[in-house]
Design a protein around this motif. Structure first.
Motif, PDB file in Angstrom:
ATOM      1  N   ALA A 136      86.209  70.927 -29.473  1.00 54.88           N
ATOM      2  CA  ALA A 136      87.642  71.042 -29.786  1.00 54.88           C
ATOM      3  C   ALA A 136      88.422  69.925 -29.106  1.00 54.88           C
ATOM      4  O   ALA A 136      89.285  69.285 -29.730  1.00 54.88           O
ATOM      5  CB  ALA A 136      88.171  72.409 -29.363  1.00 54.88           C
ATOM      6  N   LEU A 137      88.127  69.669 -27.840  1.00 58.80           N
ATOM      7  CA  LEU A 137      88.790  68.567 -27.145  1.00 58.80           C
ATOM      8  C   LEU A 137      88.334  67.223 -27.711  1.00 58.80           C
ATOM      9  O   LEU A 137      89.131  66.290 -27.836  1.00 58.80           O
ATOM     10  CB  LEU A 137      88.514  68.653 -25.641  1.00 58.80           C
ATOM     11  N   ALA A 138      87.069  67.141 -28.082  1.00 60.54           N
ATOM     12  CA  ALA A 138      86.568  65.921 -28.718  1.00 60.54           C
ATOM     13  C   ALA A 138      87.349  65.631 -29.994  1.00 60.54           C
ATOM     14  O   ALA A 138      87.733  64.481 -30.250  1.00 60.54           O
ATOM     15  CB  ALA A 138      85.076  66.067 -29.031  1.00 60.54           C
ATOM     16  N   LEU A 139      87.609  66.664 -30.779  1.00 65.29           N
ATOM     17  CA  LEU A 139      88.341  66.480 -32.030  1.00 65.29           C
ATOM     18  C   LEU A 139      89.771  66.010 -31.780  1.00 65.29           C
ATOM     19  O   LEU A 139      90.298  65.184 -32.529  1.00 65.29           O
ATOM     20  CB  LEU A 139      88.324  67.771 -32.847  1.00 65.29           C
ATOM     21  N   GLN A 140      90.392  66.494 -30.720  1.00 69.15           N
ATOM     22  CA  GLN A 140      91.740  66.024 -30.382  1.00 69.15           C
ATOM     23  C   GLN A 140      91.743  64.521 -30.121  1.00 69.15           C
ATOM     24  O   GLN A 140      92.608  63.796 -30.608  1.00 69.15           O
ATOM     25  CB  GLN A 140      92.272  66.753 -29.156  1.00 69.15           C
ATOM     26  N   HIS A 141      90.774  64.049 -29.353  1.00 68.90           N
ATOM     27  CA  HIS A 141      90.705  62.619 -29.058  1.00 68.90           C
ATOM     28  C   HIS A 141      90.304  61.819 -30.294  1.00 68.90           C
ATOM     29  O   HIS A 141      90.793  60.697 -30.502  1.00 68.90           O
ATOM     30  CB  HIS A 141      89.765  62.355 -27.883  1.00 68.90           C
ATOM     31  N   ALA A 142      89.457  62.386 -31.126  1.00 72.40           N
ATOM     32  CA  ALA A 142      89.089  61.715 -32.376  1.00 72.40           C
ATOM     33  C   ALA A 142      90.305  61.552 -33.277  1.00 72.40           C
ATOM     34  O   ALA A 142      90.491  60.506 -33.906  1.00 72.40           O
ATOM     35  CB  ALA A 142      87.996  62.505 -33.085  1.00 72.40           C
ATOM     36  N   ARG A 143      91.141  62.564 -33.326  1.00 69.98           N
ATOM     37  CA  ARG A 143      92.365  62.475 -34.140  1.00 69.98           C
ATOM     38  C   ARG A 143      93.315  61.420 -33.577  1.00 69.98           C
ATOM     39  O   ARG A 143      93.961  60.696 -34.339  1.00 69.98           O
ATOM     40  CB  ARG A 143      93.038  63.841 -34.231  1.00 69.98           C
ATOM     41  N   ALA A 144      93.388  61.325 -32.261  1.00 71.51           N
ATOM     42  CA  ALA A 144      94.222  60.280 -31.650  1.00 71.51           C
ATOM     43  C   ALA A 144      93.670  58.903 -31.997  1.00 71.51           C
ATOM     44  O   ALA A 144      94.431  57.986 -32.344  1.00 71.51           O
ATOM     45  CB  ALA A 144      94.292  60.466 -30.142  1.00 71.51           C
ATOM     46  N   CYS A 145      92.356  58.755 -31.916  1.00 69.10           N
ATOM     47  CA  CYS A 145      91.706  57.492 -32.285  1.00 69.10           C
ATOM     48  C   CYS A 145      92.045  57.123 -33.726  1.00 69.10           C
ATOM     49  O   CYS A 145      92.475  56.001 -34.013  1.00 69.10           O
ATOM     50  CB  CYS A 145      90.192  57.652 -32.097  1.00 69.10           C
ATOM     51  N   ASP A 146      91.857  58.062 -34.633  1.00 68.44           N
ATOM     52  CA  ASP A 146      92.124  57.830 -36.050  1.00 68.44           C
ATOM     53  C   ASP A 146      93.586  57.468 -36.294  1.00 68.44           C
ATOM     54  O   ASP A 146      93.885  56.546 -37.069  1.00 68.44           O
ATOM     55  CB  ASP A 146      91.735  59.075 -36.844  1.00 68.44           C
ATOM     56  N   ALA A 147      94.498  58.159 -35.633  1.00 65.24           N
ATOM     57  CA  ALA A 147      95.926  57.876 -35.817  1.00 65.24           C
ATOM     58  C   ALA A 147      96.262  56.461 -35.369  1.00 65.24           C
ATOM     59  O   ALA A 147      97.022  55.757 -36.050  1.00 65.24           O
ATOM     60  CB  ALA A 147      96.767  58.898 -35.045  1.00 65.24           C
ATOM     61  N   ILE A 148      95.709  56.037 -34.250  1.00 61.26           N
ATOM     62  CA  ILE A 148      95.975  54.681 -33.759  1.00 61.26           C
ATOM     63  C   ILE A 148      95.463  53.649 -34.752  1.00 61.26           C
ATOM     64  O   ILE A 148      96.152  52.664 -35.053  1.00 61.26           O
ATOM     65  CB  ILE A 148      95.346  54.467 -32.363  1.00 61.26           C
ATOM     66  N   VAL A 149      94.271  53.872 -35.290  1.00 61.99           N
ATOM     67  CA  VAL A 149      93.711  52.941 -36.286  1.00 61.99           C
ATOM     68  C   VAL A 149      94.620  52.860 -37.500  1.00 61.99           C
ATOM     69  O   VAL A 149      94.952  51.769 -37.977  1.00 61.99           O
ATOM     70  CB  VAL A 149      92.281  53.370 -36.693  1.00 61.99           C
ATOM     71  N   ARG A 150      95.038  53.987 -37.997  1.00 64.76           N
ATOM     72  CA  ARG A 150      95.865  54.013 -39.208  1.00 64.76           C
ATOM     73  C   ARG A 150      97.250  53.415 -38.970  1.00 64.76           C
ATOM     74  O   ARG A 150      97.811  52.782 -39.865  1.00 64.76           O
ATOM     75  CB  ARG A 150      95.940  55.429 -39.757  1.00 64.76           C
ATOM     76  N   GLU A 151      97.779  53.583 -37.778  1.00 65.45           N
ATOM     77  CA  GLU A 151      99.079  52.990 -37.446  1.00 65.45           C
ATOM     78  C   GLU A 151      99.008  51.476 -37.313  1.00 65.45           C
ATOM     79  O   GLU A 151     100.040  50.809 -37.316  1.00 65.45           O
ATOM     80  CB  GLU A 151      99.598  53.573 -36.127  1.00 65.45           C
ATOM     81  N   ASN A 152      97.793  50.944 -37.205  1.00 71.05           N
ATOM     82  CA  ASN A 152      97.631  49.515 -36.962  1.00 71.05           C
ATOM     83  C   ASN A 152      96.813  48.814 -38.039  1.00 71.05           C
ATOM     84  O   ASN A 152      96.097  47.855 -37.764  1.00 71.05           O
ATOM     85  CB  ASN A 152      97.010  49.301 -35.576  1.00 71.05           C
ATOM     86  N   GLY A 153      96.912  49.287 -39.265  1.00 73.75           N
ATOM     87  CA  GLY A 153      96.357  48.557 -40.393  1.00 73.75           C
ATOM     88  C   GLY A 153      95.025  49.023 -40.916  1.00 73.75           C
ATOM     89  O   GLY A 153      94.498  48.433 -41.860  1.00 73.75           O
ATOM     90  N   SER A 154      94.439  50.051 -40.331  1.00 76.10           N
ATOM     91  CA  SER A 154      93.184  50.620 -40.841  1.00 76.10           C
ATOM     92  C   SER A 154      92.081  49.586 -41.029  1.00 76.10           C
ATOM     93  O   SER A 154      91.454  49.505 -42.083  1.00 76.10           O
ATOM     94  CB  SER A 154      93.423  51.380 -42.148  1.00 76.10           C
ATOM     95  N   LEU A 155      91.837  48.784 -40.003  1.00 81.05           N
ATOM     96  CA  LEU A 155      90.744  47.813 -40.081  1.00 81.05           C
ATOM     97  C   LEU A 155      89.442  48.551 -40.368  1.00 81.05           C
ATOM     98  O   LEU A 155      89.148  49.573 -39.738  1.00 81.05           O
ATOM     99  CB  LEU A 155      90.623  47.042 -38.770  1.00 81.05           C
ATOM    100  N   PRO A 156      88.637  48.077 -41.316  1.00 83.77           N
ATOM    101  CA  PRO A 156      87.451  48.824 -41.734  1.00 83.77           C
ATOM    102  C   PRO A 156      86.493  49.209 -40.593  1.00 83.77           C
ATOM    103  O   PRO A 156      86.024  50.349 -40.556  1.00 83.77           O
ATOM    104  CB  PRO A 156      86.773  47.893 -42.739  1.00 83.77           C
ATOM    105  N   LEU A 157      86.224  48.310 -39.677  1.00 80.45           N
ATOM    106  CA  LEU A 157      85.293  48.630 -38.599  1.00 80.45           C
ATOM    107  C   LEU A 157      85.853  49.727 -37.705  1.00 80.45           C
ATOM    108  O   LEU A 157      85.142  50.675 -37.326  1.00 80.45           O
ATOM    109  CB  LEU A 157      84.967  47.386 -37.777  1.00 80.45           C
ATOM    110  N   GLU A 158      87.122  49.641 -37.382  1.00 82.50           N
ATOM    111  CA  GLU A 158      87.750  50.655 -36.537  1.00 82.50           C
ATOM    112  C   GLU A 158      87.860  51.986 -37.289  1.00 82.50           C
ATOM    113  O   GLU A 158      87.639  53.049 -36.704  1.00 82.50           O
ATOM    114  CB  GLU A 158      89.116  50.183 -36.055  1.00 82.50           C
TER     115      GLU A 158
END
Length: 114
Positions: free
Chosen positions: A39-61
């Motif tokens: 559950a905590l892992a998923l919270q951090h994964a969602r934060a990771c995903d949000a940061i990627v999407r806010e910054n152009g969704s680079l394919p590798l990221e």
């Protein structure tokens, strides 16, 4: 392991760019998953995903953010989140240059396995 990842995240927030912060969130997601708290892992994964999407969704990221989302979702039995993350990983993988695809293939295969 978790404390080291938390300290790294805090320091990257101060000294890095969005890329380092996003990767630190990825690391925290995997650490919490390894520690048995999906559950905590998923919270951090969602934060990771949000940061990627806010910054152009680079394919590798985006590919690795999808991995970070998939694994705890799978551990939690959230099949919808798991399937969405695998689909995102596949699309991101297809957008990668061939040299990146070569070293990302094993991760994609692991995500596709379930």
């Amino acid at each position: 392991m978790i404390r080291a990842a938390q300290v790294a995240r805090a320091q990257w927030q101060r000294a890095g760019t969005w890329l380092e912060v996003e990767r630190a969130e990825y690391r925290l997601a995997l650490c919490w998953l390894a520690a048995g708290d999906p559950a905590l892992a998923l919270q951090h994964a969602r934060a990771c995903d949000a940061i990627v999407r806010e910054n152009g969704s680079l394919p590798l990221e985006l590919f690795f953010a999808a991995e970070a989302l998939c694994l705890p979702a799978r551990a939690l039995g959230d099949s919808a989140c798991d399937a969405a993350a695998v689909a995102t990983a596949r699309r991101a993988f297809d957008a990668l240059p061939l040299d990146d695809q070569a070293w990302c293939r094993a991760t994609l295969d692991r995500l596709n396995a379930s």
